[in-house]
Design an enzyme around this catalytic site. Structure first.
Site, PDB file in Angstrom:
ATOM      1  N   GLY A 112      -0.131  -5.923   3.438  1.00  0.00           N
ATOM      2  CA  GLY A 112      -0.511  -5.752   2.454  1.00  0.00           C
ATOM      3  C   GLY A 112      -0.763  -7.341   1.880  1.00  0.00           C
ATOM      4  CB  CYS A 113      -3.146  -8.674  -0.940  1.00  0.00           C
ATOM      5  SG  CYS A 113      -2.738  -7.547  -2.411  1.00  0.00           S
ATOM      6  CG  PHE A 114       1.580  -9.556  -4.023  1.00  0.00           C
ATOM      7  CD1 PHE A 114       0.790 -10.545  -4.514  1.00  0.00           C
ATOM      8  CD2 PHE A 114       1.147  -8.325  -4.489  1.00  0.00           C
ATOM      9  CE1 PHE A 114       0.467 -10.745  -5.828  1.00  0.00           C
ATOM     10  CE2 PHE A 114       0.584  -8.314  -6.069  1.00  0.00           C
ATOM     11  CZ  PHE A 114       0.031  -9.389  -6.515  1.00  0.00           C
ATOM     12  N   PRO A 115       2.322  -9.729   0.448  1.00  0.00           N
ATOM     13  CG  PRO A 115       3.121  -7.691   1.356  1.00  0.00           C
ATOM     14  CD  PRO A 115       2.246  -8.185   0.415  1.00  0.00           C
ATOM     15  CB  THR A 116      -0.919 -11.646   3.680  1.00  0.00           C
ATOM     16  OG1 THR A 116      -1.278 -10.442   4.376  1.00  0.00           O
ATOM     17  CG2 THR A 116      -1.634 -12.612   4.504  1.00  0.00           C
TER      18      THR A 116
END
Length: 337
Positions: free
Chosen positions: A144-148
């Site tokens: 996911g974008c936030f986790p990255t």
């Protein structure tokens, strides 16, 4: 040439896959699917690709897709990818799934997303900087974008067993909400504003926990709060990492540079990161500063949510899965300002 297909190509991540793949030296775009737009030109929704792409949207079945494509990117809503994966993998086709369906353990996915999983299989979590083993895989779950942005900010200290408490504060551009407007992404609500949401229970937290505890099994106190800002692209994360011992900024420089040695998409700018410096690129820019008085480290990270946070990272995974250099088709500067 690698024949590539994109299932769910009409949205933002699908469009970004098309933009990045259209000039990839080792890829031929074979098909782009959309149930509602079948028969219409792809450029009817992605006008920036006019003159670069001559494809119409299709709505083929999985067998047809599998026979025509060497790799398939699934840019479909959460809960939909599991309907495609079993048939697509029933052959030699490689799959990169940009949905959340296979990022987490099945029981955790069902709890977080409230969806019964119809195909509980394992997939490598496609954060290349932590999981280079994607090179040996046929099926990868794109992060996911936030986790990255959050994981990359904290991974070096987590791997060293130095984090006691982690607090992530992330700001995202409007495109992170997807192509359909929501209350939080509607211009009159967001212009000149900032909107926090899901303060303690955002589902991306589960990915952050999974990956950081995979590096440091005893790390449990992990907190994440997102905000939407009036920017189209980008995620800026401020990570407050409370450490088990006092560290200096020089210590951090050594730890981070060693951990990300030979990782081409991690950069350490001379100043603080900025969204404009990564926009349209696959880079993650990171800076850090030690707060010795409070045993705290402040780490800043900036990514483009549609590139390193989604489509660019998916292509980075594809490159390794086919034995290419991970930078192939992705080595380009940002579009600043």
């Amino acid at each position: 040439m690698i024949k590539a297909g994109i299932i769910g190509a009409s949205g933002y991540t699908g469009g970004e896959l098309l933009r990045l793949l259209v000039n990839h030296p080792n890829v031929k775009l074979e098909l782009a699917t959309s149930r509602s737009l079948a028969g219409k030109p792809v450029t009817s929704t992605h006008r920036h690709l006019e003159g670069f792409l001559d494809l119409n949207y299709e709505n083929p079945d999985s067998e047809d897709i599998r026979e025509r494509c060497d790799v398939v990117f699934l840019a479909v809503p959460h809960g939909s990818a599991m309907n495609y994966v079993p048939e697509l993998l029933d052959g030699n086709t490689k799959v990169v799934d940009l949905s959340a369906d296979y990022r987490l353990e099945t029981s955790e996915f069902e709890k977080i997303y409230g969806i019964k999983h119809s195909d509980p299989r394992n997939a490598v979590y496609g954060l290349v900087e932590l999981h280079p083993e994607v090179a040996k895989e046929n099926f990868v779950a794109n992060p996911g974008c936030f986790p990255t942005g959050s994981i990359l900010a904290a991974a070096p200290l987590a791997a060293a067993g130095l984090i006691d408490i982690a607090v992530f504060d992330s700001k995202t551009g409007i495109s992170g909400a997807g192509i359909s407007p929501t209350q939080n992404s509607h211009y009159p609500n967001l212009a000149e504003n900032i909107i926090p949401y899901k303060l303690t229970a955002h589902r991306h937290r589960a990915e952050i926990v999974q990956e950081l505890t995979g590096l440091e099994g005893k790390l449990r106190n992990i907190n994440f709060t997102p905000h939407v800002i009036p920017s189209i692209r980008g995620i800026f994360t401020t990570a407050h990492l409370f450490t088990k011992e006092t560290l200096s900024t020089d210590d951090l420089k050594t730890i981070y540079e060693e951990f990300y040695r030979d990782r081409p998409f991690i950069r350490f700018p001379s100043g603080v990161p900025s969204l404009t410096a990564v926009r349209g690129s696959n880079f993650c820019d990171i800076s850090f500063e030690a707060d010795k008085e409070n045993n705290r480290v402040v780490v800043l990270s900036a990514i483009d949510n549609l590139v390193k946070g989604a489509s660019g990272q998916a292509i980075q995974n594809m490159n390794l899965m086919f034995g290419l250099d991970e930078t192939c088709g992705l080595w380009m500067p940002a579009t600043a300002p």
